[in-house]
Design a protein around this motif. Structure first.
Motif, PDB file in Angstrom:
ATOM      1  N   ARG A 123       2.669  -3.959  -6.399  1.00 27.36           N
ATOM      2  CA  ARG A 123       2.361  -2.801  -5.562  1.00 27.36           C
ATOM      3  C   ARG A 123       1.007  -2.244  -5.977  1.00 27.36           C
ATOM      4  O   ARG A 123       0.599  -2.382  -7.120  1.00 27.36           O
ATOM      5  CB  ARG A 123       3.416  -1.699  -5.776  1.00 27.36           C
ATOM      6  N   SER A 124       0.360  -1.550  -5.045  1.00 26.41           N
ATOM      7  CA  SER A 124      -0.886  -0.886  -5.403  1.00 26.41           C
ATOM      8  C   SER A 124      -0.543   0.253  -6.357  1.00 26.41           C
ATOM      9  O   SER A 124       0.607   0.670  -6.454  1.00 26.41           O
ATOM     10  CB  SER A 124      -1.575  -0.340  -4.161  1.00 26.41           C
ATOM     11  N   GLU A 139      -1.391   3.257  -6.088  1.00 28.95           N
ATOM     12  CA  GLU A 139      -1.288   4.527  -5.370  1.00 28.95           C
ATOM     13  C   GLU A 139       0.167   4.979  -5.256  1.00 28.95           C
ATOM     14  O   GLU A 139       1.012   4.238  -4.776  1.00 28.95           O
ATOM     15  CB  GLU A 139      -1.818   4.355  -3.954  1.00 28.95           C
ATOM     16  N   GLU A 140       0.415   6.205  -5.677  1.00 32.12           N
ATOM     17  CA  GLU A 140       1.716   6.787  -5.399  1.00 32.12           C
ATOM     18  C   GLU A 140       1.476   8.081  -4.650  1.00 32.12           C
ATOM     19  O   GLU A 140       0.330   8.475  -4.442  1.00 32.12           O
ATOM     20  CB  GLU A 140       2.469   7.035  -6.701  1.00 32.12           C
ATOM     21  N   VAL A 141       2.551   8.760  -4.277  1.00 30.41           N
ATOM     22  CA  VAL A 141       2.373  10.005  -3.547  1.00 30.41           C
ATOM     23  C   VAL A 141       1.555  10.977  -4.396  1.00 30.41           C
ATOM     24  O   VAL A 141       0.646  11.657  -3.915  1.00 30.41           O
ATOM     25  CB  VAL A 141       3.738  10.612  -3.173  1.00 30.41           C
ATOM     26  N   SER A 142       1.847  10.999  -5.695  1.00 28.13           N
ATOM     27  CA  SER A 142       1.149  11.935  -6.574  1.00 28.13           C
ATOM     28  C   SER A 142      -0.349  11.640  -6.629  1.00 28.13           C
ATOM     29  O   SER A 142      -1.158  12.548  -6.757  1.00 28.13           O
ATOM     30  CB  SER A 142       1.740  11.873  -7.975  1.00 28.13           C
ATOM     31  N   THR A 143      -0.728  10.361  -6.498  1.00 26.57           N
ATOM     32  CA  THR A 143      -2.155  10.021  -6.515  1.00 26.57           C
ATOM     33  C   THR A 143      -2.868  10.700  -5.351  1.00 26.57           C
ATOM     34  O   THR A 143      -3.937  11.279  -5.511  1.00 26.57           O
ATOM     35  CB  THR A 143      -2.356   8.494  -6.352  1.00 26.57           C
ATOM     36  N   VAL A 176       0.803  -1.224   0.000  1.00 26.29           N
ATOM     37  CA  VAL A 176       0.000   0.000   0.000  1.00 26.29           C
ATOM     38  C   VAL A 176       0.833   1.270   0.000  1.00 26.29           C
ATOM     39  O   VAL A 176       0.311   2.352  -0.247  1.00 26.29           O
ATOM     40  CB  VAL A 176      -0.954   0.065   1.220  1.00 26.29           C
ATOM     41  N   PRO A 184       2.565   4.469  -0.697  1.00 28.54           N
ATOM     42  CA  PRO A 184       2.700   5.341  -1.864  1.00 28.54           C
ATOM     43  C   PRO A 184       4.139   5.802  -2.067  1.00 28.54           C
ATOM     44  O   PRO A 184       4.486   6.258  -3.156  1.00 28.54           O
ATOM     45  CB  PRO A 184       1.781   6.521  -1.545  1.00 28.54           C
ATOM     46  N   ALA A 185       4.968   5.692  -1.040  1.00 30.48           N
ATOM     47  CA  ALA A 185       6.371   6.090  -1.174  1.00 30.48           C
ATOM     48  C   ALA A 185       7.219   4.913  -1.663  1.00 30.48           C
ATOM     49  O   ALA A 185       8.433   5.035  -1.787  1.00 30.48           O
ATOM     50  CB  ALA A 185       6.902   6.615   0.155  1.00 30.48           C
ATOM     51  N   ARG A 186       6.574   3.770  -1.916  1.00 36.47           N
ATOM     52  CA  ARG A 186       7.236   2.587  -2.466  1.00 36.47           C
ATOM     53  C   ARG A 186       8.387   2.083  -1.589  1.00 36.47           C
ATOM     54  O   ARG A 186       9.432   1.649  -2.087  1.00 36.47           O
ATOM     55  CB  ARG A 186       7.776   2.873  -3.877  1.00 36.47           C
ATOM     56  N   TRP A 215      -0.881  14.212   5.621  1.00 36.76           N
ATOM     57  CA  TRP A 215      -0.175  12.951   5.865  1.00 36.76           C
ATOM     58  C   TRP A 215       1.067  13.118   6.733  1.00 36.76           C
ATOM     59  O   TRP A 215       1.261  12.456   7.726  1.00 36.76           O
ATOM     60  CB  TRP A 215       0.278  12.356   4.538  1.00 36.76           C
TER      61      TRP A 215
END
Ligand code: SF4
Ligand code: SF4
Lengths: 435, 314
Positions: free
Chosen positions: B16-17, B19-23, A413, A415-417, B250
């Motif tokens: 991976r999902s 979702e990234e930070v940009s999303t 999950v 988002p920062a991978r 966040w």
């Protein structure tokens, strides 16, 4: 119908359609098989054959006196050509017996024994002699799980039919194609540990199996099938026990602590086959899938078949594959080459393209808290990684890094991978080294 | 058949999902569309100029700072744009554009980038920029209007009525606050536009109810106890915008739900006390920044209970 589940976890894209509704296929035998002496959690086996020996399928070719172990058998009839170290799916070198495969492979396990009067001791003996280990991937020797400590009585045996890893459908097919053996296997396990209750937990994306089992258990007392919400990592022992019984195994403890034994569905089927026909673990069903595979399907594969041969038998690669994974995409091992042989715990070979992996550069944690909500162990993966990055392993320990079972929900999950699991492994190694 | 370049080997998971930070940042921007639209409809060119100045400055600042600091370009994550928009929304429409520019420079260049970029900042950049402007404005008072006493293009800000305890008929009514006729800062024009955006963020899973509701709940309870009008307290001023869009940031909010509720209550209590006993202007901003400052402490004090732990000690 109300579906049971646990708290936390994720809903990845499951991608099971590619293989779930195709019957299991046989593949051509390879020219040679490589049987590794260590295919389980515990002490490695010593080879009991030497180069030049003739072996038959089912002959024991490796064993040890150590308690936590499971013997290995020749998966084919043929001639031992070599005993040497060979690369394993995890990248480690493991002592292995290579066998040149005979063109003719007679199947001698046809008759069915009557198991009416079988004793718990005999069941454990069969599990041990047949080299049975957890076939879901954990590969813990089954006979040991069937011998719980005397002070921790088991009242429920759970069959894990979740198969919560994306892509994998081998358990689905095994349960559907061997429903009766599954139920009989469960009953043997219940007998072995003296449990009065047996539950088969199956995620709701396999309602065909739920129905099949239901129709066959209607008249059985003590055996029941329970559908579960589709959620990863429901197939983890702790999550599954919580979902089905509401009992929570305390940190660092085993399921026997709460009176439960969990076994994979494939293991139950294999136990019944071993007991009724004497057939040891010489093959298994493997899911071969992912966008990088031309013909995704479930195949029956002899233990010791190299990945390369299995992939060839599924039409080879397409779409420029980026990663070849032994196991499922959430917890499996990425392969550098295709030479590692399959082992008893191999549930899948998943070939992913670059786009599918969603890989991109790790950046600073942005504190979104998604990993915290996803962690089924209720840890703080972001804090754990923060301390590991600063080499503060004791701090990471305080935050429960040792309780992380590496399900990968946090990384999925993020988002920062961030590669939480990679960091967790470093910390566990550091903490173990300090002891 | 072996791939010549070899396959990629790395630790699991191998998927991976999306979702990234940009999303996440894009979702925030989408969620702000209703509010931005209402404020433009209401303040016209004033709003357009300030918003444009803020976004442009934010983008330039981030690009320049990344070059100077030698980091990777992160402009694609849109976080600078979010900061720019939020800061513009915090300010009244008549402040001159250069004023907005200074605020954004402080927010993006100093509070965010100088700290190492998104993820390393302790304070919410937009709020910090806003509070800096509030303080600077006292120094510049002879030249610029004091932000606290600026009379928008419409009327006095609703907040001044709270302090005065006024219950006469001239303050903006609840419906004006709700639908957009209230005056004050750009982002204070319409509660409903904020709620629509917040609902979208919750639907997308980018924020949860824990922080906003514990702020609003504690404001209602405490203001009732202290004899202020609770409904007016939560509808007026920047509280809605702050609760849903800034306290939930966040980076600068706690990550476990339990701590989030404590953080929310802390902010709510500060809001009421500052509004009633100190200056109403900027009360929400100060309160959230105070909350931000407590996050590391709160995170350290409370470690989440592990799975199965409660029953183990029983
Ligand atoms: S911290 Fe460990 S147990 Fe928790 S989600 Fe991450 S990998 Fe799974
Ligand atoms: S999911 Fe990733 S970015 Fe979000 S808090 Fe966890 S580690 Fe940080």
């Amino acid at each position: 119908m109300e579906l049971k589940t646990f708290t936390g976890g994720i809903h990845p894209d499951y991608r099971k359609e590619a293989t779930a509704y195709k019957a299991t296929e046989e593949i051509a035998l390879p020219e040679e098989v490589v049987i590794q002496m260590r295919q389980h959690v515990g002490a490695p086996n010593e080879p009991t054959v030497s180069a030049g020996d003739r072996v038959e399928a089912g002959t024991t070719i490796g064993s040890t006196e150590a308690f936590v172990s499971a013997p290995v058998h020749a998966s084919v009839s043929g001639e031992v050509t070599e005993i040497s170290e060979q690369i394993s799916f995890s990248g480690a070198l493991v002592n292995s017996v290579t066998i040149k495969v005979d063109p003719d492979q007679p199947d001698k396990w046809t008759g069915k024994k009557n198991l009416e009067g079988i004793t718990p001791e005999q069941i454990r003996e069969i599990a041990k002699e047949s080299g049975l280990v957890g076939l879901g991937g954990a590969a813990f020797p089954t006979h040991i799980k069937l011998s719980p400590p005397a002070d921790k009585p088991i009242d429920i045996v759970i069959i894990n039919g979740c198969e919560c890893e994306p892509f994998l459908t081998c358990d689905h097919r095994v349960m559907l194609e061997n429903t009766e053996d599954l139920i009989e296997g469960l009953k043997l396990m219940m007998k072995a540990v003296g449990a009065g209750k047996g539950i088969i937990g199956i995620e709701a994306n396999k309602m065909d199996v739920v129905e099949a089992v239901e129709s066959k258990t209607a008249s059985e007392s003590g055996v029941e099938v329970m559908p579960l919400e589709v959620k990863y990592p429901q197939g983890n022992e702790k999550m599954l026990i919580d979902a089905l019984t509401g009992r929570r195994v305390p940190p660092g403890k085993l399921p026997s602590e709460v009176g439960v034994l969990v076994q994979n569905s494939g293991t139950a089927v294999a136990l019944y086959k071993a007991a009724s026909t004497g057939r040891p673990v010489i093959d298994r069903i493997i899911t071969v899938s992912g966008s990088g595979i031309r013909e995704p399907k479930n195949v029956r594969v002899r233990i010791g078949t190299r990945i390369e041969h299995v992939i060839e038998q599924c039409g080879g690669f397409v779409n420029n594959p980026e990663k070849v994974i032994m196991g499922g995409p959430m917890t499996g091992f990425a392969q550098k080459s295709l030479s590692a042989p399959t082992v008893k715990g191999t549930s899948g070979i998943v070939v992913l393209t670059g786009k599918e992996t969603g890989e991109s550069e790790e950046r600073e944690c942005v504190g979104c808290g998604k990993c915290v909500d996803a962690c089924p162990m209720f840890l703080m993966p972001n804090s754990i990684v923060k301390y590991i990055k600063r080499n503060q392993y004791e701090k990471a320990d305080k935050y429960g890094v040792k309780d992380c079972f590496e399900c990968g929900c946090c990384s999925y999950v993020c988002p920062a991978r961030i590669h939480h699991v990679g960091y967790v492994r470093i910390a566990k190694a550091e903490l173990a080294a300090k002891k | 058949m072996n791939n010549a370049k070899g396959f990629t080997v790395s630790a699991p998971p191998h998927i991976r999902s999306e979702e990234e930070v940009s999303t996440g940042m894009r979702d925030v921007l989408i969620a702000l569309v209703p509010l931005v639209a209402v404020s433009i409809g209401f303040f016209r060119l004033y709003a357009v100029v300030n918003l444009a100045a803020a976004v442009l400055t934010a983008v330039v600042c981030e690009l320049v700072m990344r070059k100077i600091m030698g980091g990777k370009a992160t402009i694609g994550d849109c976080s600078a744009i979010v900061t720019g928009v939020l800061l513009a929304l915090l300010l009244p429409p008549v402040v001159p554009a250069w004023y907005v520019v200074i605020g954004v420079v402080i927010a993006v260049a100093i509070v965010k980038e100088l700290m190492g970029g998104l993820g390393c900042n302790l304070f919410n950049p937009a709020l910090f920029g806003f509070v800096s402007l509030l303080m600077l404005s006292r120094v510049w008072q002879p030249i610029v209007y004091n932000l606290g006493s600026i009379n928008g293009v419409t009327t006095a800000t609703p907040l001044t009525y709270i302090k005065a305890g006024a219950l006469n008929g001239i303050r903006p009514g609840y419906w004006d606050l709700f639908f957009g006729n209230a005056g004050g800062a750009l982002g204070e024009v319409s509660v409903i536009a904020i709620l629509v955006g917040a609902a979208y963020l919750m639907y997308k899973g980018q924020i949860t109810w824990h922080i906003p509701l514990s702020i609003l709940g504690s404001v209602v309870v405490l203001s009732a106890i202290l004899g202020a009008n609770p409904l007016y307290m939560i509808l007026a001023g920047g509280l809605m915008l702050g609760s849903f869009f800034m306290a939930t940031d966040w980076v600068t909010s706690p990550d476990s739900k339990y701590v989030q509720v404590i953080y929310g209550i802390l902010i709510g209590v500060c809001v009421v006390l500052i509004r009633l006993y100190a200056a109403p202007t900027g009360a929400v901003a100060y309160s959230i920044l105070i909350g931000n400052a407590f996050v590391p402490l709160l995170n350290g004090l409370i470690i989440r209970k592990k799975f199965g732990e409660s029953k183990a000690v029983a």
